[in-house]
Design a protein around this motif. Structure first.
Motif, short mmCIF file in Angstrom:
data_model
loop_
_atom_site.label_atom_id
_atom_site.label_comp_id
_atom_site.label_asym_id
_atom_site.label_seq_id
_atom_site.Cartn_x
_atom_site.Cartn_y
_atom_site.Cartn_z
N THR A 254 2.69 20.74 18.13
CA THR A 254 2.84 22.20 18.12
C THR A 254 4.03 22.63 18.98
O THR A 254 4.83 23.48 18.57
N GLU A 255 4.14 22.06 20.16
CA GLU A 255 5.22 22.43 21.07
C GLU A 255 6.59 22.12 20.47
O GLU A 255 7.56 22.88 20.66
N LEU A 256 6.69 21.03 19.71
CA LEU A 256 7.95 20.64 19.10
C LEU A 256 8.17 21.29 17.74
O LEU A 256 9.16 20.99 17.06
N ASP A 257 7.26 22.16 17.35
CA ASP A 257 7.34 22.83 16.06
C ASP A 257 7.39 21.83 14.91
O ASP A 257 8.15 21.96 13.96
N LEU A 258 6.53 20.81 15.02
CA LEU A 258 6.44 19.77 13.99
C LEU A 258 5.04 19.76 13.39
O LEU A 258 4.59 18.75 12.84
N SER A 259 4.36 20.88 13.49
CA SER A 259 2.96 20.94 13.08
C SER A 259 2.72 22.08 12.12
O SER A 259 3.27 23.18 12.28
N ALA A 260 1.91 21.82 11.12
CA ALA A 260 1.36 22.85 10.25
C ALA A 260 -0.05 23.17 10.77
O ALA A 260 -0.49 22.58 11.76
N PRO A 261 -0.79 24.10 10.17
CA PRO A 261 -2.19 24.29 10.56
C PRO A 261 -2.94 22.96 10.53
O PRO A 261 -2.68 22.10 9.67
N ALA A 262 -3.86 22.76 11.46
CA ALA A 262 -4.52 21.47 11.65
C ALA A 262 -5.06 20.86 10.36
O ALA A 262 -4.87 19.66 10.11
N PRO A 263 -5.76 21.60 9.49
CA PRO A 263 -6.26 20.98 8.27
C PRO A 263 -5.14 20.44 7.37
O PRO A 263 -5.30 19.42 6.71
N VAL A 264 -4.00 21.13 7.36
CA VAL A 264 -2.88 20.67 6.55
C VAL A 264 -2.30 19.40 7.13
O VAL A 264 -1.98 18.44 6.40
N ASP A 265 -2.12 19.35 8.45
CA ASP A 265 -1.63 18.13 9.11
C ASP A 265 -2.53 16.95 8.77
O ASP A 265 -2.05 15.86 8.42
#
Length: 303
Positions: A254-265
């Motif tokens: 999340t901090e690195l902006d490499l995350s989608a919403p948790a279910p999508v990840d």
């Protein structure tokens, strides 16, 4: 008789396999032959039958873990300042990878004497790395607390990659043993984690100090795009990068902006990243495996 066609296929493929393995090593900056393994328990730096050697002997998971460790380390503003101001990683990325791989290979598979020389060399370099970070704080690569963070981020990433993408399952006891075996390789740290629980607690304590500043975002973008210009190599690199991101702690993604919403990840990692990476890893292990069982002592397929 049933095994004859398989032996024949192996013999026919062997020359091409050697060439592919050599080209693969050169493509990731590891042009030298692998480090020779010390098998004498009395001379080896780490136990020949230990967990660290088992983890570090798998090239695919080490590459994934190394890339993930770099991403995680960018979140420490003092560590990132040292890299940004004293490293030419953007101009010579493969050189940096080669030096890191040589250090890990020597301290893991070499003799205690070879490891001491490698550690002394790195410490000499670290003594020259100091300055002031963008937030105004001074930093030094020899700072014991900074060494602890770099060491823990690296070891935790290697281990998580081995658990997720390695060729064998690791028990909780083996995971804790890995931390114990790797503790002496921390260059000047006063404290290092000796178990997975120690590492988890350490990152919880450090979490308020970790964030993605401008230097971290630049490093993230550079790592995301890679260094290869060939389309096929970029495709393989993208798979490795996705795998490296998948083993980051959720807060770091999340901090690195490499995350989608948790279910999508979770869906993408489970359906796409893991099966694709495991397929690529299987091919890479085939290339990196020793060509003959008669070679003694064996070469290290990892580094």
């Amino acid at each position: 008789m049933a095994s004859v066609p398989l032996r024949l296929l192996h013999d026919l493929a062997a020359p091409a396999r050697v060439d592919l393995a050599r080209n693969m090593r050169r493509s990731i900056g590891l042009g030298k032959e692998p480090v020779r393994m010390s098998l004498d328990p009395g001379q080896s730096n780490l136990p020949p039958d230990g967990v660290a050697r088992m983890v570090h002997a798998d090239l695919p998971s080490m590459l994934i873990g190394g890339m993930s460790a770099l991403l995680l380390q960018t979140l420490h503003p003092l560590a990132m300042a040292g890299v940004a101001e004293h490293s030419n990683y953007q101009a010579d990325p493969l050189g940096r990878l080669r030096r890191t791989a040589n250090f890990v290979g020597t301290t893991t598979f070499g003799t205690a004497t070879e490891a001491r020389l490698a550690v002394a060399q790195v410490r000499r370099v670290h003594r020259r790395v100091s300055g002031t970070a963008p937030d105004g704080r001074s930093y030094s690569a020899s700072d014991p607390e900074l060494v602890t963070f770099i060491h823990t981020a690296e070891i935790a990433s290697f281990l998580e990659s081995a658990r997720r993408f390695g060729p064998r399952d690791l028990t909780p006891e083996q995971c804790d043993r890995y931390y114990v075996e790797m503790a002496p390789t921390a260059l000047g740290a006063r404290w290092v984690p000796l178990s997975m629980a120690d590492a988890d607690a350490y990152f919880r304590r450090m979490r308020p100090e970790l964030y993605a500043g401008e230097q971290a975002r630049q490093a993230r973008d550079w790592l995301r795009h890679g260094v290869s210009r060939r389309r096929d190599q970029r495709a393989v690199y993208a798979v490795f990068f996705a795998a490296a991101v998948s083993i980051l702690p959720p807060w770091a993604r999340t901090e690195l902006d490499l995350s989608a919403p948790a279910p999508v990840d979770l869906l993408v990692d489970t359906v796409a990243v893991m099966p694709t990476m495991r397929l690529v890893a299987a091919g890479l292990r085939w290339l990196a495996a020793p060509q003959s069982a008669s070679v003694s002592p064996p070469s290290i397929p990892t580094i």
